[in-house]
Design a protein around this motif. Sequence first.
Motif, short mmCIF file in Angstrom:
data_model
loop_
_atom_site.label_atom_id
_atom_site.label_comp_id
_atom_site.label_asym_id
_atom_site.label_seq_id
_atom_site.Cartn_x
_atom_site.Cartn_y
_atom_site.Cartn_z
N SER A 10 75.52 -45.36 -19.43
CA SER A 10 75.83 -46.79 -19.80
C SER A 10 75.36 -47.69 -18.40
O SER A 10 76.18 -47.08 -17.39
CB SER A 10 77.19 -46.62 -19.98
N PRO A 11 74.73 -48.68 -18.78
CA PRO A 11 74.25 -49.35 -17.37
C PRO A 11 75.54 -50.03 -16.98
O PRO A 11 76.75 -50.26 -17.43
CB PRO A 11 73.25 -50.46 -17.98
N CYS A 12 75.60 -50.24 -15.76
CA CYS A 12 76.86 -50.95 -14.88
C CYS A 12 77.02 -52.29 -15.46
O CYS A 12 76.04 -53.02 -15.36
CB CYS A 12 76.51 -50.98 -13.52
N SER A 13 78.20 -52.25 -15.88
CA SER A 13 78.35 -53.64 -16.71
C SER A 13 78.72 -55.00 -15.90
O SER A 13 78.05 -56.04 -16.15
CB SER A 13 79.82 -53.49 -17.44
N ALA A 14 79.17 -54.68 -14.49
CA ALA A 14 79.10 -55.89 -13.70
C ALA A 14 77.82 -56.25 -13.14
O ALA A 14 77.41 -57.41 -13.09
CB ALA A 14 79.91 -55.41 -12.63
N HIS A 15 76.95 -55.36 -13.04
CA HIS A 15 75.48 -55.30 -12.43
C HIS A 15 74.63 -55.88 -13.54
O HIS A 15 73.93 -56.99 -13.22
CB HIS A 15 74.89 -54.10 -11.96
N SER A 16 75.02 -55.59 -14.86
CA SER A 16 74.25 -56.22 -15.96
C SER A 16 74.48 -57.62 -16.06
O SER A 16 73.56 -58.47 -16.41
CB SER A 16 74.60 -55.50 -17.23
N LEU A 17 75.93 -58.14 -15.87
CA LEU A 17 76.07 -59.40 -15.95
C LEU A 17 75.56 -60.39 -14.85
O LEU A 17 75.11 -61.15 -14.93
CB LEU A 17 77.86 -59.48 -15.99
N ASN A 18 75.44 -59.59 -13.78
CA ASN A 18 75.00 -60.41 -12.43
C ASN A 18 73.66 -60.62 -12.81
O ASN A 18 73.04 -61.73 -12.64
CB ASN A 18 75.13 -59.23 -11.52
N VAL A 76 72.09 -61.26 -15.80
CA VAL A 76 72.11 -62.16 -16.68
C VAL A 76 72.22 -63.51 -16.04
O VAL A 76 71.65 -64.51 -16.49
CB VAL A 76 73.03 -61.84 -17.81
N GLY A 77 73.11 -63.74 -14.96
CA GLY A 77 73.44 -64.94 -14.59
C GLY A 77 72.25 -65.34 -13.66
O GLY A 77 71.87 -66.51 -13.58
N CYS A 78 71.67 -64.57 -12.87
CA CYS A 78 70.47 -64.97 -12.03
C CYS A 78 69.60 -65.19 -12.78
O CYS A 78 68.82 -66.17 -12.62
CB CYS A 78 70.07 -63.47 -11.23
N HIS A 79 69.17 -64.78 -13.93
CA HIS A 79 67.88 -65.41 -14.87
C HIS A 79 68.13 -66.23 -15.38
O HIS A 79 67.38 -67.18 -15.76
CB HIS A 79 67.59 -63.85 -15.64
N ALA A 80 69.44 -66.45 -15.83
CA ALA A 80 69.78 -67.60 -16.46
C ALA A 80 69.77 -69.08 -15.90
O ALA A 80 69.30 -70.20 -16.02
CB ALA A 80 71.18 -67.67 -17.31
N ALA A 81 69.77 -68.90 -14.28
CA ALA A 81 69.80 -69.93 -13.53
C ALA A 81 68.23 -70.16 -13.01
O ALA A 81 67.71 -71.23 -13.08
CB ALA A 81 70.56 -69.60 -11.97
N ASP A 82 67.31 -69.12 -12.86
CA ASP A 82 66.07 -69.17 -12.50
C ASP A 82 65.18 -69.48 -13.46
O ASP A 82 64.04 -70.16 -13.47
CB ASP A 82 65.62 -67.87 -11.93
N VAL A 83 65.66 -69.55 -14.79
CA VAL A 83 64.86 -69.70 -16.04
C VAL A 83 64.48 -71.20 -16.18
O VAL A 83 63.56 -71.55 -16.72
CB VAL A 83 65.24 -69.17 -17.23
N THR A 84 65.53 -72.00 -15.76
CA THR A 84 65.05 -73.65 -15.74
C THR A 84 64.99 -74.06 -14.41
O THR A 84 65.19 -73.59 -13.28
CB THR A 84 66.35 -74.14 -16.37
N LYS A 85 64.13 -75.29 -14.24
CA LYS A 85 63.51 -75.74 -12.92
C LYS A 85 64.81 -76.33 -12.46
O LYS A 85 65.19 -76.43 -11.16
CB LYS A 85 62.47 -76.91 -13.36
N GLU A 86 65.69 -77.28 -13.34
CA GLU A 86 66.76 -77.69 -12.96
C GLU A 86 67.99 -76.98 -12.27
O GLU A 86 68.49 -77.18 -11.28
CB GLU A 86 67.52 -78.59 -14.17
#
Length: 603
Positions: free
Chosen positions: A431-439, A441-451
């Motif tokens: 089972s992947p580390c849930s806290a690391h997986s959430l981290n 997701v947050g990093c990719h969510a911010a970097d996916v947009t230029k703004e």
Amino acid sequence: MSGKRIKLSGAEFRKRAEEKNKKDKLIISQTSKIQSFFKKKPESVELIEKSLKINQSDELVEKLLKTDDETLNSDIQVFSKTTNVPICPSQDPALWEINSDMIDFFIRNPVVSNPKIINFDNTIRKCGEFNRKLPHDIFKRKLLNGEIKDRQWLLYSTSKNALFCFYCLLFSNKKTQFSSTNSGFTDWKKCLEKVEQHEKNLTHNESIRIWFSRRKITTGIDVELKIEFEKRELYWRNIIHRLIETIIFLSGRGLAFRGNNETLGSKNNGNYLGCLELIAKFDPLMSKHLDEYGNKGRGNVSYLSHTICDELITLMNKYVLNNIVNEVTVAKYFSLIVDSTPDITKFDQLTIAIRYVNLDGTAVERFLCFIPSVGHKSKEMEVAILTKLTELDINISYCRGQSYDNARNMSGMYNGLQVRIKEKSKNAIFSPCSAHSLNLVGCHAADVTKEGYNFFSLAQNIYVFFAASTWRWEQLLISLKNIPNSMFVKNLCPTRWSSRFSVCKSLKIGFKGVLNSLKSIALNLDQKAGIRHEAESMYKKIDTLEFSFMIALWTPILERFDATSKNLQRINIDLGCVVKLYESLEMYIQDIRNRFDIMMSWA
């Protein structure tokens, strides 16, 4: 010439030496041997002496039992008169003649029950309509904590086919079934019940108290030596207790132990000796110890050196690790948590933790060890983990779960570490580390947009600009002073995404203060042109609707991210709770999409 020594010839020298040897042998042969001045003990007495030793052999006992009674009794009397020591003719308690001499003998030579020499097939007794044997487990006792202890006081008599209490035989004033040499206890049907009742009997407990009090009070010539030894033992025990508590205090707070030297009274002797000096100000025992043993140098026992400190830490580490292994052994099933973490010196090391459920139903996570860098390949990590678990006597086949980060070498479905561990234990579900997986997701969510990328880059530039100069930082503090609940601008953590909440929160609360500080710096002609231009450029980027809207958008999202991440890192969390937290966060972000007007009005 007459006084000159004449040297003998070789033949004459050998002749005289041979005559001297013959003369010496004749004198020795005519001299009585020293054994002739002492009377030899009877053979049966020698057997008795050997049989009274703790580690007696069965052959000696059998040979002793074959000796006829008349010879045995006469030999016992001879031995008793010559040695003044009370003799126990056998290990059979029913044959003991209890007197003061016998009690003194047993105090110096206590008898311990040995069920291994009992032939339980010969213990059959008729109890009612059935024949019963003496229970094998009667000589064991289970404590409230589950620990098994021997009933060393419970003795078996072969002549009476009965049980006796060693303490009650010697000291009990009130005769019971276990202290009467005439019969003893013979009710095998209620054996367990009666033995447990006897253990709780006041008479039995009083006999035990008398036994231990008599054991302490001896009449030998070494009484004073024993008292002095006990005093010294208590002294060093108290000193070590204070040292251990100091080690626990420093290590629990992550403080350094040693300084530049190990000299008491020096300001640079480190936290360990410094704490001991502080304790000595209020503790007479430690004060006396430091005065007597401090700064004595090598070769003197003081327990204050770094060598003893390291040894105590090692012993404490082994003790804690053994307790963890024992808990895992009792729990049987466990989950494995592994991650690669560099220390402060940038030295890579493998961190191994373990998660299991105690007998009371609470889930616990325990750190096991650091393993020096073994590389980042899954095969190398597998070998290191299995080797360490084997050393700790933890069976990998009982592993029921794995939790790592989402790196390919750890979570790879074909050649990752989780696959290799699953080959050793097929039920070890990954089972992947849930806290690391959430981290992630947050990093990719911010970097996916230029703004989003430009917003967090600008937030970091604001912190770097003010932190680079004490004067600029002071100007920021002056601007934030009049804003209630204001916070300093925070540094952006590149790895822990949820910590960015503090960055957005500080900018949201102190937005006007940051603007005023940048404006005052840009207009200050005493500053360099480059600093004024940078402040003006930053002011123009911040004083826009887009930046204000990004603050209003990201602050509530990251606040929820931060709370969710902290909950995911709780020890007692389970997969069901993880799923609910993920679903709750997803619903919250979807709900924020409908709050565009609220966000825009604040911006």
